[in-house]
Design a protein around this motif. Structure first.
Motif, mmCIF file in Angstrom:
data_model
loop_
_atom_site.group_PDB
_atom_site.id
_atom_site.type_symbol
_atom_site.label_atom_id
_atom_site.label_comp_id
_atom_site.label_asym_id
_atom_site.label_seq_id
_atom_site.Cartn_x
_atom_site.Cartn_y
_atom_site.Cartn_z
ATOM 1 N N ALA A 1 -4.599 4.395 -11.148
ATOM 2 C CA ALA A 1 -3.602 4.788 -10.342
ATOM 3 C C ALA A 1 -4.264 5.305 -8.875
ATOM 4 O O ALA A 1 -5.653 5.544 -8.865
ATOM 5 C CB ALA A 1 -2.695 6.219 -10.913
ATOM 6 N N GLY A 2 -3.361 5.228 -8.028
ATOM 7 C CA GLY A 2 -3.726 5.859 -6.678
ATOM 8 C C GLY A 2 -2.535 5.366 -5.573
ATOM 9 O O GLY A 2 -1.856 4.882 -6.094
ATOM 10 N N PRO A 3 -3.072 6.167 -4.628
ATOM 11 C CA PRO A 3 -1.904 6.150 -3.274
ATOM 12 C C PRO A 3 -1.859 4.840 -2.599
ATOM 13 O O PRO A 3 -2.842 4.205 -2.486
ATOM 14 C CB PRO A 3 -2.154 7.531 -2.520
ATOM 15 C CG PRO A 3 -3.499 7.397 -2.815
ATOM 16 C CD PRO A 3 -3.959 7.126 -4.122
ATOM 17 N N LEU A 4 -0.749 4.373 -2.123
ATOM 18 C CA LEU A 4 -0.775 3.307 -1.151
ATOM 19 C C LEU A 4 -0.844 3.885 0.247
ATOM 20 O O LEU A 4 -0.345 5.190 0.517
ATOM 21 C CB LEU A 4 0.713 2.508 -1.180
ATOM 22 C CG LEU A 4 1.072 1.757 -2.742
ATOM 23 C CD1 LEU A 4 2.391 1.275 -2.597
ATOM 24 C CD2 LEU A 4 -0.070 0.638 -2.805
ATOM 25 N N LEU A 5 -1.317 3.214 0.968
ATOM 26 C CA LEU A 5 -1.572 3.692 2.569
ATOM 27 C C LEU A 5 -0.905 2.798 3.436
ATOM 28 O O LEU A 5 -0.614 1.670 3.311
ATOM 29 C CB LEU A 5 -3.008 3.812 2.937
ATOM 30 C CG LEU A 5 -3.865 4.732 1.933
ATOM 31 C CD1 LEU A 5 -5.054 4.554 2.380
ATOM 32 C CD2 LEU A 5 -3.567 5.759 1.654
ATOM 33 N N ASP A 6 -0.219 3.514 4.564
ATOM 34 C CA ASP A 6 0.300 2.882 5.601
ATOM 35 C C ASP A 6 -0.474 2.367 6.697
ATOM 36 O O ASP A 6 -1.817 2.383 6.538
ATOM 37 C CB ASP A 6 1.393 3.667 6.403
ATOM 38 C CG ASP A 6 0.931 4.956 6.899
ATOM 39 O OD1 ASP A 6 -0.277 4.949 7.182
ATOM 40 O OD2 ASP A 6 1.913 5.608 7.363
ATOM 41 N N GLU A 7 -0.345 1.975 7.643
ATOM 42 C CA GLU A 7 -1.482 1.210 8.590
ATOM 43 C C GLU A 7 -2.060 2.261 9.325
ATOM 44 O O GLU A 7 -3.327 1.926 9.906
ATOM 45 C CB GLU A 7 -0.499 0.442 9.802
ATOM 46 C CG GLU A 7 0.111 -1.076 9.219
ATOM 47 C CD GLU A 7 1.073 -1.797 10.190
ATOM 48 O OE1 GLU A 7 1.049 -1.123 11.454
ATOM 49 O OE2 GLU A 7 1.493 -2.604 9.846
ATOM 50 N N ALA A 8 -1.707 3.522 9.434
ATOM 51 C CA ALA A 8 -2.476 4.539 9.940
ATOM 52 C C ALA A 8 -3.208 5.271 8.953
ATOM 53 O O ALA A 8 -4.037 6.145 9.304
ATOM 54 C CB ALA A 8 -1.449 5.524 10.557
ATOM 55 N N GLY A 9 -3.193 4.729 7.636
ATOM 56 C CA GLY A 9 -4.112 5.395 6.719
ATOM 57 C C GLY A 9 -3.523 6.369 6.065
ATOM 58 O O GLY A 9 -4.106 7.368 5.229
ATOM 59 N N GLU A 10 -2.331 6.668 6.390
ATOM 60 C CA GLU A 10 -1.383 7.871 5.729
ATOM 61 C C GLU A 10 -0.781 7.479 4.304
ATOM 62 O O GLU A 10 -0.411 6.311 3.927
ATOM 63 C CB GLU A 10 -0.242 8.384 6.804
ATOM 64 C CG GLU A 10 -0.810 8.725 8.143
ATOM 65 C CD GLU A 10 -1.741 10.184 7.895
ATOM 66 O OE1 GLU A 10 -1.633 10.907 7.207
ATOM 67 O OE2 GLU A 10 -2.765 10.207 8.605
ATOM 68 N N LEU A 11 -0.736 8.627 3.491
ATOM 69 C CA LEU A 11 0.028 8.290 2.178
ATOM 70 C C LEU A 11 1.447 7.663 2.176
ATOM 71 O O LEU A 11 2.128 8.238 3.152
ATOM 72 C CB LEU A 11 0.037 9.589 1.306
ATOM 73 C CG LEU A 11 -1.422 10.239 1.049
ATOM 74 C CD1 LEU A 11 -1.037 11.793 0.367
ATOM 75 C CD2 LEU A 11 -2.233 9.391 0.293
ATOM 76 N N ALA A 12 1.379 6.684 1.587
ATOM 77 C CA ALA A 12 2.921 6.069 1.621
ATOM 78 C C ALA A 12 3.559 5.475 0.491
ATOM 79 O O ALA A 12 4.494 4.930 0.517
ATOM 80 C CB ALA A 12 2.653 4.837 2.807
ATOM 81 N N GLY A 13 2.934 5.722 -0.695
ATOM 82 C CA GLY A 13 3.358 5.309 -1.889
ATOM 83 C C GLY A 13 2.304 5.431 -3.391
ATOM 84 O O GLY A 13 1.439 5.941 -3.070
ATOM 85 N N SER A 14 2.805 4.668 -4.235
ATOM 86 C CA SER A 14 1.830 4.840 -5.272
ATOM 87 C C SER A 14 1.773 3.359 -6.023
ATOM 88 O O SER A 14 2.577 2.668 -5.975
ATOM 89 C CB SER A 14 2.343 5.926 -6.344
ATOM 90 O OG SER A 14 2.603 7.159 -5.950
ATOM 91 N N LEU A 15 0.549 3.297 -6.459
ATOM 92 C CA LEU A 15 0.264 2.107 -7.321
ATOM 93 C C LEU A 15 -0.189 2.572 -8.809
ATOM 94 O O LEU A 15 -1.155 3.511 -8.619
ATOM 95 C CB LEU A 15 -0.590 0.967 -6.863
ATOM 96 C CG LEU A 15 -1.173 -0.164 -7.905
ATOM 97 C CD1 LEU A 15 -0.291 -0.601 -8.219
ATOM 98 C CD2 LEU A 15 -2.283 -0.630 -7.069
ATOM 99 N N VAL A 16 0.446 2.348 -9.915
ATOM 100 C CA VAL A 16 0.037 2.893 -11.313
ATOM 101 C C VAL A 16 0.216 1.993 -12.060
ATOM 102 O O VAL A 16 1.073 1.068 -12.298
ATOM 103 C CB VAL A 16 1.150 4.131 -11.653
ATOM 104 C CG1 VAL A 16 0.637 4.573 -12.800
ATOM 105 C CG2 VAL A 16 1.281 5.285 -10.559
ATOM 106 N N ILE A 17 -0.974 1.607 -12.801
ATOM 107 C CA ILE A 17 -1.049 0.701 -13.976
ATOM 108 C C ILE A 17 -0.654 1.266 -15.423
ATOM 109 O O ILE A 17 -1.560 2.236 -15.667
ATOM 110 C CB ILE A 17 -2.320 -0.206 -14.089
ATOM 111 C CG1 ILE A 17 -2.819 -0.596 -12.509
ATOM 112 C CG2 ILE A 17 -2.329 -1.251 -15.242
ATOM 113 C CD1 ILE A 17 -1.631 -1.774 -12.116
#
Length: 90
Positions: free
Chosen positions: A37-53
């Motif tokens: 698991a870990g956060p998704l980042l936007d183009e500015a490198g800011e937290l923007a979502g999640s990816l979880v397996i």
């Protein structure tokens, strides 16, 4: 069954993510079905979502897990997708 959960945060909800992070991490620990698991980042490198397996019995179990995630309960996500996934590398 491995399921990839991808969730995008609602715009402007970074504080919601921060406020619920500890509960989210405790939920991951308590349920024992998250393999990565870990956060998704936007183009500015800011937290923007999640990816979880998730490693669960079936898609219904994955949906139940996703619906019970403290982030989801707090209304953080704009959208969530669940997709069967096959690990090939790693």
């Amino acid at each position: 069954m491995l399921i990839a959960l991808m969730a995008r945060d609602k715009p402007g909800h970074l504080q919601t993510r921060k406020d619920n992070r500890d509960a989210h991490l405790a939920y991951i620990e308590a349920t024992g079905v998250v393999t990565q698991a870990g956060p998704l980042l936007d183009e500015a490198g800011e937290l923007a979502g999640s990816l979880v397996i998730l490693d669960v019995e079936d898609m219904a179990s994955a949906r139940a897990w996703a619906d019970s995630d403290p982030y989801a309960k707090a209304g953080l996500f704009e959208n969530v997708t669940l997709t069967a996934w096959k690990k090939v590398i790693g």
